[in-house]
Structures are given as C-alpha cells and as structure tokens.
Design a protein around this motif. Structure first.
Motif, PDB file in Angstrom:
ATOM      1  N   LEU A  98       0.831  -1.198   0.000  1.00 32.43           N
ATOM      2  CA  LEU A  98       0.000   0.000   0.000  1.00 32.43           C
ATOM      3  C   LEU A  98       0.871   1.255   0.000  1.00 32.43           C
ATOM      4  O   LEU A  98       1.957   1.266   0.580  1.00 32.43           O
ATOM      5  CB  LEU A  98      -0.913   0.013   1.229  1.00 32.43           C
ATOM      6  CG  LEU A  98      -1.810  -1.216   1.417  1.00 32.43           C
ATOM      7  CD1 LEU A  98      -2.654  -1.075   2.677  1.00 32.43           C
ATOM      8  CD2 LEU A  98      -2.701  -1.428   0.206  1.00 32.43           C
ATOM      9  N   ASN A  99       0.379   2.326  -0.635  1.00 31.37           N
ATOM     10  CA  ASN A  99       1.114   3.598  -0.558  1.00 31.37           C
ATOM     11  C   ASN A  99       0.652   4.362   0.677  1.00 31.37           C
ATOM     12  O   ASN A  99      -0.157   3.862   1.464  1.00 31.37           O
ATOM     13  CB  ASN A  99       0.971   4.392  -1.863  1.00 31.37           C
ATOM     14  CG  ASN A  99      -0.430   4.980  -2.059  1.00 31.37           C
ATOM     15  OD1 ASN A  99      -1.261   4.914  -1.160  1.00 31.37           O
ATOM     16  ND2 ASN A  99      -0.674   5.542  -3.230  1.00 31.37           N
ATOM     17  N   LYS A 100       1.154   5.585   0.838  1.00 30.17           N
ATOM     18  CA  LYS A 100       0.879   6.288   2.094  1.00 30.17           C
ATOM     19  C   LYS A 100      -0.600   6.667   2.237  1.00 30.17           C
ATOM     20  O   LYS A 100      -1.076   6.917   3.339  1.00 30.17           O
ATOM     21  CB  LYS A 100       1.787   7.511   2.256  1.00 30.17           C
ATOM     22  CG  LYS A 100       1.668   8.556   1.162  1.00 30.17           C
ATOM     23  CD  LYS A 100       2.578   9.736   1.502  1.00 30.17           C
ATOM     24  CE  LYS A 100       2.778  10.719   0.358  1.00 30.17           C
ATOM     25  NZ  LYS A 100       1.628  11.046  -0.456  1.00 30.17           N
ATOM     26  N   ASP A 101      -1.324   6.685   1.116  1.00 27.27           N
ATOM     27  CA  ASP A 101      -2.762   6.956   1.192  1.00 27.27           C
ATOM     28  C   ASP A 101      -3.595   5.684   1.350  1.00 27.27           C
ATOM     29  O   ASP A 101      -4.820   5.733   1.269  1.00 27.27           O
ATOM     30  CB  ASP A 101      -3.237   7.671  -0.090  1.00 27.27           C
ATOM     31  CG  ASP A 101      -2.483   8.964  -0.327  1.00 27.27           C
ATOM     32  OD1 ASP A 101      -2.161   9.623   0.677  1.00 27.27           O
ATOM     33  OD2 ASP A 101      -2.216   9.303  -1.495  1.00 27.27           O
ATOM     34  N   GLY A 102      -2.906   4.547   1.539  1.00 31.30           N
ATOM     35  CA  GLY A 102      -3.644   3.289   1.685  1.00 31.30           C
ATOM     36  C   GLY A 102      -4.117   2.700   0.371  1.00 31.30           C
ATOM     37  O   GLY A 102      -4.947   1.799   0.354  1.00 31.30           O
TER      38      GLY A 102
END
Lengths: 167, 318
Positions: B6-10
């Motif tokens: 996942l990236n930092k925004d989920g």
C-alpha cells in the motif's frame, strides 16, 4: 447565492419536451453514470416511447487517470444495442468542462460508428474547455469554478440540485 | 505495521500477496473487474487507461496461461507489453534478478509482472524498484499467486453472490500450492464462513488450521454439502518423491469424480486453476461437466488482471 437554484424536476420536464420532437425509432438514449443514468430513466418514462438505451461509466476513458487514478467504484458500461448508424442522445446531469463528454464519445466509438450523437443536459453551468457543447439543455446557469453543482435524489426519487463550495 | 503493498494513502501500489490486504481493497478489485468484463465483449476490446505505459512480464519460471492472460489484459488496457522468459536468457548468463529489473527500468518500464520459483521474489523486486514502478506477483514459489486467488473469488462471486453463506472445499496438494494459500486468504478475508481443505497428511502444511480452515483427509466427508469445489494441480514432480504412492492411488482417494461430486450440493461449482492433470486430480467427465466453471475462470482472469493493473497504475503518489 442570491438567486435560488432551479427546480430539477421542472428542468427534467423541460428537457423531455425539448427532446420529444427529435426522437425517432433510430434514436437511442445513453446516460452517463450516475446523474445521467437517473435522468435517462426518468426521460424514458416521460417520453413514453420504447427506445433503445444504455449506460456509460467513463472511468476507463478519463483524461485525469494519471493524476487521480481510478475511482474506488466503477460500474459496467452497458450498451445493449447496435451502435452502428444509430442516432444517439448522450445524457448527463451537469455540463461543465466537456471532458466527461469527450471520454464518453471515445468510449461510444469503441462500440461502433453511430450516425450522429447529440448531448442533452439538465444544466449547462458554463466553463467548457473543449469544443463540445450540449445541443439540448434545460437551463443555463453560469457558475464560478470554485462551485460544485450536483444532482441528487430525495428518498422518494425526486431530483434536486445542490450547490457546494469546491473542496 | 507498514504494508509494502500500500502507498501512504492506503491505495494498492503493488500486488504481492492477498494476505494482509483489507476486504475493501479486494472488493474494489472485484468490482472494477466487473466493469472490465464488458470490454472484452465489445467490438473494440480495448480501453486507453494504460496508453503509453510499458508492462514487463518477467517470467523466471514458465507459465504459458498466466503470462498470456497478463499479456492480453495489459494489451486491452492499451499498454505496451514486453515478455521476458528469463530462465532462458540472462539468468543463465549469471545476471541477478535485480540487475534484470534495473535494466528494464532503464528502458522505462512502468510495471513488472513477476513469476519466480523462489518465494519472496516479487517482494524483493517491489522493495527495489523506483517509486513510480508497480509490481504484480504472478506466482512466487510456494508463497502466493494473488491474481489467481482474486480471479477465483471473482468466479465464485459470479455464481454464488452471497459469499457470507458459503461452504468451500480446497482439494489437493495444499503443501506446495501458492494458489491454495492465496485462495484461503482471499476466502477468509471476504468473509466466507467455512473453508475446508481436503488432502492427504503428506500434502498439508503444518498448522494449516491456523489459516482458518477445517482439515479433512477424506473426500467423502469433506465434500459433503459444499457449494464450491476448488481443485489444485498435483505437480508431477511430487509423484516421484515419497509423498505419494502413485498417480492412480492418488486419483482413487483424492481425484474428483462425478460420484464424489454428488456429495456436494447439487448446484456446487467445480474450479481448477489449470493446467489440469486429467485422471490424476480430476476426472474428465467432471472437468468438462455441467458443474465445471474452469473455462469461465480463464475468461474472468483477464478482467481481474485488467482491474489489478489499472488500480496499481492509478495509485502513483501525487
């Protein structure tokens, strides 16, 4: 806003009357998700003639995919009729930049080559960024870019418009 | 804990394993795949989402079907596709996996679809690549095969929409199967209440119950009243070792026949990830029978892989 928003239900009736004279057996209505689909379904009832119809979710054709990615929810586009040589009326709730319509045109042509396509909207809010404009619009309502105009439904299914400040 | 997928925004950045992914993301993939199924039935079977992007299928281990469906999926998204069978090229000349990946990145690849016989290969690549590059695990060792797990879920949902009310049996070589692991994680994440595994003791991992499954060693007991029968491929190389007496013996005990299938619910569906060993894990009459959804699985695999690739490609950090 000083002037009140127009009544969406009245706009819908007006749009139906604008479209009635141009409807032929070769006409097909195509609603763009989600507001355009609601309007199309109501128009089918108001016009009261059996018409080919379909729906488009233009998510896979949007020009801002690289910036925004896919929406969390997409719906299948459904064009259950032969597009070839058809007179198609695209239907959306609010016309703004024209980018959604460009995406819809591109998608439609992947189903076939229609005879012609016109665009019908409930509200033209101005601000187009492409050489695309609605042929049928129940209301002209110029709005500044920091406003967001949305078509919504009451619980009983009646339409109303809501104006918000852009997030 | 940080989830490397996942990236930092989920948002989903890499697809490496179903384990650890929230139900919402699995549902997003399945719902998006639903929208893509229509694309394959149109006059023009393409959408422009990945136009200008380059997808590299790097297969360190052969798999014609998986590679082909990834290739079709990428092409239907308008991506340019490179297929590399590395087992036959640079690896034999001594290049490391990461060198291979670096070279392809230098050619401006945007996405890697990776198949490798070593568990963790896709994770290794995902840790290594530049931030804008996405990695899809197309099968790593015994670990995971997430797109297979997802297309199986998509198939089940198509035939049995109420996932919260299903009894599912996974049958065969669970021990060596990355498919089984991905299926079990997907089924439990999506809220399927009863997941059974049916296999001889020698083909089950230790502590398999900890994955949330019920263990059966007898087909007749395990198949009773199930809604979905998921067969696993018995790898031929397992037959030569000490795990199994013979293919014939295996078929007698764990092969799916019409007679055994009759113990499941009358409307049960039969699935198999392919390639099938007819007469070893599944009888031809069942594979080609009314309850088989094995070919629809292949068709849905394209839509599911289109969904995965487009969701990944759209999750670049702004």
């Amino acid at each position: 806003m000083t002037t009140p928003l127009p009544e969406a239900e009245q706009l819908l009736t007006r749009l139906a009357e604008q479209l009635r004279p141009v409807i032929t057996p070769a006409t097909a209505l195509v609603g763009i998700h989600s507001g355009g689909v609601w309007i199309m379904q109501r128009l089918l009832k108001l016009l009261d003639v059996p018409l080919a119809h379909g729906t488009l979710d233009v998510s896979f054709y949007r020009d801002d995919f690289n910036q925004r990615g896919l929406k969390p929810t997409t719906r299948p586009s459904q064009i259950p009729f032969e597009v070839e040589a058809r007179h198609i009326i695209l239907i959306d709730d609010v016309f703004y930049t024209g980018r959604t319509i460009r995406a819809a045109l591109n998608e439609l042509f992947d189903y076939g080559r229609p005879a012609n396509i016109s665009l019908a909207v409930l509200v033209n809010r101005g601000g187009r960024e492409l050489p695309i404009a609605p042929q049928f619009s129940a209301c002209e309502l110029p709005l500044p870019a920091d406003k967001n105009l949305q078509l919504l439904q009451h619980e009983d299914g009646r339409f109303y418009l809501r104006l918000d400040d852009q997030a | 804990m940080h989830n490397p997928q996942l990236n930092k925004d989920g948002k989903l950045k890499h697809l490496l394993s179903i384990e650890g992914l929230p139900r919402a993301i699995l549902n997003q993939i399945l719902d998006t795949a639903e929208s893509f199924t229509g694309v394959s039935e149109r006059e023009v079977k393409k959408v422009p989402l990945l136009r200008g992007k380059t997808v590299c299928n790097i297969f360190f281990e052969n798999s014609t079907r998986t590679r082909t469906t990834f290739e079709i999926a990428a092409k239907r998204l308008s991506a340019d596709v490179l297929n590399l069978n590395v087992s036959t090229s640079s690896q034999s000349k001594g290049e490391t996996i990461l060198d291979t990946v670096d070279n392809l990145t230098a050619m401006h690849a945007d996405m890697f679809v990776v198949r490798h016989s070593q568990s963790g290969a896709a994770h290794l690549i995902a840790r290594h690549v530049a931030p804008h590059v996405h990695v899809v695990n197309a099968g790593d060792g015994r670990h995971a095969h997430p797109t297979q797990g997802l297309l199986d879920m998509f198939t089940i949902r198509r035939y049995k929409p109420d996932m919260h009310n299903l009894r599912v049996a996974i049958i065969g070589d669970v021990l060596h199967s990355r498919v089984a692991r991905s299926e079990i994680h997907a089924l439990t994440t999506l809220g399927v209440p009863e997941v059974r595994v049916i296999a001889p003791k020698t083909l089950l991992p230790q502590d398999v119950e900890k994955l949330g499954v019920q263990v059966y060693h007898d087909m007749r007991a395990g198949l009773k009243d199930v809604d979905v029968v998921m067969m696993l491929r018995l790898q031929n190389e397992r037959m030569s070792g000490s795990l199994l007496p013979s293919a014939q013996e295996y078929f007698k005990c764990f092969g799916l026949t019409q007679e055994k299938l009759a113990l499941a619910k009358p409307d049960a569906i039969v699935m198999h990830p392919g390639p099938m060993n007819r007469g070893v894990e599944i009888d031809s009459a069942v594979a080609d029978g009314m309850q088989s959804v094995i070919l629809p699985q292949v068709t849905y695999g394209i839509a599911v892989r289109m969904a995965v690739m487009s969701i990944l490609a759209g999750s670049n950090d702004a």
